[in-house]
Scaffold this active site. Structure first.
Site: not given
Ligand code: IPM
Ligand code: MG
Length: 358
Positions: A143, A193, A225, A249, A253
């Site tokens: 990042y 990884k 993975d 990240d 999710d």
């Molecule tokens: C998160 C989001 C951010 C990230 C984006 C919007 C830059 O997906 O906070 O997880 O990737 O960190």
């Molecule tokens: Mg995110």
């Protein structure tokens, strides 16, 4: 105590959910004898509209004068993907993380008993329960590495993103994760990884050294993975999961999805010094913005995390979490968590009901 809180209401449903969370904070203040002073900070798409950049000068400084930051949501399709960094809402998010030194991102994913049916996994899997915490490194790795775009002679344009981690960066996030595991189920899975990446091999070396020091915590290495697969196969096996920025990240999710209720999940981003930043993990949901339909629970639970991690006020945090569970147990639902045909309540009503339970 008096606490000063920076409010980044942001875009879409951000202002609505922050509004309810602030009312909850004030109610907790009245009950436990704290006062809260709020400072509005402009950031995100609304800042692009107002002053032409998503992260106006002085944003970090204003936040640094506060004890904690509460953020609603930033971004939305309106601001697209501008080629100018300062006109992208994401730039503001990355900048504030870096400028406030928020290297540890805590993303809990728990299946709340009242909403067990929302879990998209098999019933036997849901019955085992899900209660994990992803600890994502937030200010390093790919990042924040060098980005390049250049022409080649025979392969057209080429792009590169550098991923780097130092021992120091790995150790500080590792310590945070081990400390958190000690306070929870004493289990830590470190995701990497290492069969491919050099950063992961260094990551693993540092984690193994820490695992010796924190020998009371049950430690394991999991390849990313496999971690993605295990999260849908048997998430109940995880307690604390620590990983680098991009893996975190993606996995966070996935973890939020398996609880079936993204509108309920809070997060904390903390460093070694105040202020920490607290925000719901859902986005700005522009499709329902301004309609009093958003679920304020994730933001309200983010306030609970603020009390726990920034102010060391666990009783206040627990009071909020218990109130949320009580309301869910009574069957109150906003649209995002309602089953087809079920009655739904508004953002403001949900906030009111939770406050009444405090
Ligand atoms: C998160 C989001 C951010 C990230 C984006 C919007 C830059 O997906 O906070 O997880 O990737 O960190
Ligand atoms: Mg995110």
């Amino acid at each position: 105590m008096n606490y000063k809180i920076a409010l980044i209401r942001g875009d879409g449903i951000g202002p609505e959910v922050v509004g309810e969370a602030v009312k909850v904070m004030d109610a907790i203040g009245a009950k436990f004898g704290h006062t809260f002073e709020y400072v509005d900070v402009l950031m995100g798409g609304c800042a692009i509209d107002a002053v032409g950049k998503s992260y106006p000068e002085g944003t970090a400084e204003k936040c640094k004068e506060c004890d904690a930051v509460l953020l609603g949501a930033v971004g939305g399709p309106k601001w697209g993907h501008s080629t100018e960094a300062e006109k992208r809402p994401e730039t503001a998010l990355l900048s504030i993380r870096k400028d406030l030194g928020l290297y540890a991102n805590l993303r809990p994913a728990a299946l709340r008993p009242a909403l067990a049916e929302a879990c998209p996994l098999k019933k036997e899997t849901a019955d085992r329960g899900i209660d994990l915490m992803i600890v994502r490194e937030l200010t390093g790795g790919i990042y924040f590495g060098k980005r390049e775009r250049y022409a080649t002679e025979d392969r057209g344009e080429e792009a590169a993103d550098r991923m780097a981690y130092s021992e120091k960066e790995i150790e500080r996030i590792g310590r945070r994760a081990f400390e958190l595991a000690r306070l929870r189920g004493k289990k830590l899975a470190s995701v990497d990884k290492a069969n491919v990446l050099e950063t992961s091999r260094l990551w693993r070396k540092v984690m193994h050294k820490l695992a010796e020091e924190y020998s009371d915590v049950q430690y394991e290495d999991v390849l990313v993975d496999n971690a993605a697969m295990q999260l849908v196969r048997d998430p109940g096996q995880f307690d604390v999961v620590v990983t680098e920025n991009m893996f975190g990240d993606i996995l966070s999710d996935e973890a939020s999805m398996i609880t079936g209720s993204i509108g309920l999940l809070p997060s904390a981003s903390i460093g070694d010094t105040a202020p920490g930043l607290y925000e719901p993990i859902h986005g700005s949901a522009p499709d329902i913005a301004g309609q009093d339909r958003a679920n304020p629970i994730a933001t309200i639970l983010s306030v609970a995390m603020m009390f726990r991690y920034s102010f060391n006020l666990p009783a206040e945090a627990k009071t909020i979490e218990d109130a949320v569970d009580a309301i869910l147990n009574e069957g109150w639902r906003t649209a995002d968590i309602a089953k087809p045909g079920e009655d739904v309540i508004s953002t403001v009503k949900m906030g009111e009901l939770i406050r009444a339970k405090l």
